[in-house]
Design a protein around this motif. Sequence first.
Motif, mmCIF file in Angstrom:
data_model
loop_
_atom_site.group_PDB
_atom_site.id
_atom_site.type_symbol
_atom_site.label_atom_id
_atom_site.label_comp_id
_atom_site.label_asym_id
_atom_site.label_seq_id
_atom_site.Cartn_x
_atom_site.Cartn_y
_atom_site.Cartn_z
ATOM 1 N N VAL A 163 0.691 -1.114 -0.102
ATOM 2 C CA VAL A 163 -0.041 0.067 -0.129
ATOM 3 C C VAL A 163 1.015 1.152 0.033
ATOM 4 O O VAL A 163 1.876 1.223 0.636
ATOM 5 N N ASN A 164 0.514 2.161 -0.786
ATOM 6 C CA ASN A 164 1.267 3.335 -0.746
ATOM 7 C C ASN A 164 1.075 4.352 0.525
ATOM 8 O O ASN A 164 -0.018 5.077 0.434
ATOM 9 N N ALA A 165 1.941 4.276 1.397
ATOM 10 C CA ALA A 165 1.794 5.055 2.735
ATOM 11 C C ALA A 165 1.557 6.519 2.479
ATOM 12 O O ALA A 165 1.037 7.161 3.126
ATOM 13 N N ARG A 166 2.627 7.002 1.712
ATOM 14 C CA ARG A 166 2.487 8.390 1.211
ATOM 15 C C ARG A 166 1.461 8.897 0.801
ATOM 16 O O ARG A 166 1.009 9.845 1.436
ATOM 17 N N GLY A 167 0.936 8.135 -0.331
ATOM 18 C CA GLY A 167 -0.229 8.739 -0.903
ATOM 19 C C GLY A 167 -1.491 8.658 0.393
ATOM 20 O O GLY A 167 -2.221 9.493 0.091
ATOM 21 N N ALA A 168 -1.721 7.555 0.937
ATOM 22 C CA ALA A 168 -2.765 7.283 1.932
ATOM 23 C C ALA A 168 -2.475 8.559 3.079
ATOM 24 O O ALA A 168 -3.491 9.400 3.423
ATOM 25 N N GLY A 216 3.668 2.354 17.217
ATOM 26 C CA GLY A 216 3.161 1.786 15.929
ATOM 27 C C GLY A 216 3.934 0.201 16.123
ATOM 28 O O GLY A 216 3.710 -0.547 15.379
ATOM 29 N N SER A 217 5.146 0.140 16.711
ATOM 30 C CA SER A 217 5.740 -1.337 16.592
ATOM 31 C C SER A 217 5.989 -1.929 15.587
ATOM 32 O O SER A 217 5.881 -3.434 15.454
ATOM 33 N N ALA A 218 6.466 -1.047 14.503
ATOM 34 C CA ALA A 218 6.699 -1.598 13.491
ATOM 35 C C ALA A 218 5.597 -2.023 12.403
ATOM 36 O O ALA A 218 6.092 -2.627 11.453
ATOM 37 N N HIS A 219 4.630 -1.976 12.862
ATOM 38 C CA HIS A 219 3.353 -2.374 12.009
ATOM 39 C C HIS A 219 2.388 -1.632 12.031
ATOM 40 O O HIS A 219 0.955 -2.172 11.913
ATOM 41 N N GLY A 220 2.339 -0.253 12.254
ATOM 42 C CA GLY A 220 1.481 0.454 12.718
ATOM 43 C C GLY A 220 0.423 1.084 11.407
ATOM 44 O O GLY A 220 -0.608 1.417 11.737
ATOM 45 N N PHE A 221 1.199 1.117 10.549
ATOM 46 C CA PHE A 221 0.613 1.581 9.107
ATOM 47 C C PHE A 221 -0.678 1.138 8.759
ATOM 48 O O PHE A 221 -1.672 1.587 8.589
ATOM 49 N N LYS A 222 -0.519 -0.464 9.033
ATOM 50 C CA LYS A 222 -1.824 -0.967 8.409
ATOM 51 C C LYS A 222 -3.097 -0.819 9.183
ATOM 52 O O LYS A 222 -4.131 -0.963 8.820
ATOM 53 N N MET A 223 -2.817 -0.261 10.409
ATOM 54 C CA MET A 223 -4.064 0.170 11.187
ATOM 55 C C MET A 223 -4.784 1.332 10.899
ATOM 56 O O MET A 223 -5.798 1.672 11.197
ATOM 57 N N MET A 224 -4.120 2.266 9.850
ATOM 58 C CA MET A 224 -4.480 3.389 9.523
ATOM 59 C C MET A 224 -5.958 3.431 9.136
ATOM 60 O O MET A 224 -6.817 4.274 9.549
ATOM 61 N N PRO A 225 -6.654 2.637 8.348
ATOM 62 C CA PRO A 225 -8.008 2.704 7.965
ATOM 63 C C PRO A 225 -8.803 2.455 9.111
ATOM 64 O O PRO A 225 -10.094 2.926 9.231
ATOM 65 N N VAL A 226 -8.536 1.720 10.358
ATOM 66 C CA VAL A 226 -9.435 1.431 11.479
ATOM 67 C C VAL A 226 -9.201 2.664 12.165
ATOM 68 O O VAL A 226 -10.305 3.020 13.058
ATOM 69 N N PHE A 257 -0.388 -0.754 19.311
ATOM 70 C CA PHE A 257 -0.493 0.482 19.641
ATOM 71 C C PHE A 257 -0.907 1.215 21.033
ATOM 72 O O PHE A 257 -1.692 0.141 21.497
ATOM 73 N N LEU A 258 -0.401 1.929 21.305
ATOM 74 C CA LEU A 258 -0.859 2.591 22.661
ATOM 75 C C LEU A 258 -1.911 3.955 22.427
ATOM 76 O O LEU A 258 -1.447 5.033 22.059
ATOM 77 N N ILE A 259 -3.212 3.650 22.251
ATOM 78 C CA ILE A 259 -4.193 4.771 21.980
ATOM 79 C C ILE A 259 -5.181 5.046 22.941
ATOM 80 O O ILE A 259 -5.962 4.100 23.335
ATOM 81 N N ASP A 260 -4.907 5.933 23.908
ATOM 82 C CA ASP A 260 -5.752 5.913 25.035
ATOM 83 C C ASP A 260 -5.514 7.479 25.745
ATOM 84 O O ASP A 260 -4.721 8.315 25.363
ATOM 85 N N LYS A 261 -6.416 7.709 26.656
ATOM 86 C CA LYS A 261 -6.359 9.020 27.360
ATOM 87 C C LYS A 261 -5.135 8.808 28.427
ATOM 88 O O LYS A 261 -4.767 7.456 28.871
ATOM 89 N N HIS A 262 -4.502 9.630 28.914
ATOM 90 C CA HIS A 262 -3.362 9.507 29.735
ATOM 91 C C HIS A 262 -4.175 9.409 31.091
ATOM 92 O O HIS A 262 -4.923 10.016 31.450
#
Length: 249
Positions: free
Chosen positions: A49-54, A237-247, A220-225
């Motif tokens: 997938v073209n990450a820059r384009g996304a 992102g732990s080296a595989h974060g980009f694929k989560m972008m649509p979610v 990922f760590l996505i939360d309130k502090h």
Amino acid sequence: MRQSTETARKLDLVVAQPVTDEEIRKRWPLITGKMDGWSTVWNHSAGWVNARGALTQLAQAAQENGARCVDGPQGHVVQLLYDEDGKCIGAKSADGSAHFADIVILAAGAAAATLLDLKGQLVAKGHTVGHIKCTPAEVKKYQEIPIVAHLEGGLLFPPQEDGRTVSLPRYRSDNKDDGVPKPIDDKMRRWLSECFHELAGREWFETRLCWDADNPDLHFLIDKHPNQPGLHLAVGGSAHGFKMMPVIA
Ligand SMILES: Cc1cc2nc3c(=O)[nH]c(=O)nc-3n(C[C@H](O)[C@H](O)[C@H](O)COP(=O)(O)OP(=O)(O)OC[C@H]3O[C@@H](n4cnc5c(N)ncnc54)[C@H](O)[C@@H]3O)c2cc1C
């Protein structure tokens, strides 16, 4: 690998199928390296997938919906700002300007720990990448090669649309220096020769370290502090974060 096959099966996703060396040579004759000791699986549902384009499209959509993007020193955050009750109220930039908000989201990737004490939870990792410049004839020739993912060796991609490059990240290598140290360069070449022997001696068009931050559970760590109102985190992102972008988006 076995675990991810099991997970795919449970979730009713495409399950990667084992392929023998013989099948590999027959199906992808351009793979000329020895691949000694590999046990290989093939997943036809995987892709590039073209990450820059996304990201560009996402930024455009955000701006069309009222977001304002700032970059350069004005966009480079040097400090988070808090009020006297400890609520995070904004950020100070390198040019001295301040930006205020009801909710502040820290999403600075591997650099997040420069702005907040993350108690050692995130580990910044540099992933080495090498690009080879292919001739137009080679772009055509290698267009249909599969993405090769080797958990210790790295990932190898076909030439990209704009161009003429084969990209080779080697994962989990920490290094604070710029450029790619010789032992890593050697390792990347050895790995390339395992698959595409004829490209292994080619000069790099560019090499670099790309940074990402690993969480201990590699999610990922996505939360309130938990203790600082107003502050949210989107890191790890732990080296595989980009694929989560649509979610996430
Ligand atoms: C070589 C390589 C290959 C990869 N391949 C894949 C893959 O195949 N599939 C996949 O899903 N993922 C892949 N990833 C991982 C993916 O790119 C990351 O997990 C993802 O980008 C992390 O997103 P992030 O928003 O946490 O951090 P980042 O994408 O790093 O974004 C952080 C942003 O914050 C900015 N920033 C940092 N400090 C400041 C500051 N002080 N002020 C303002 N801005 C700041 C940075 O400039 C950056 O733009 C790969 C990563 C690398 C390095």
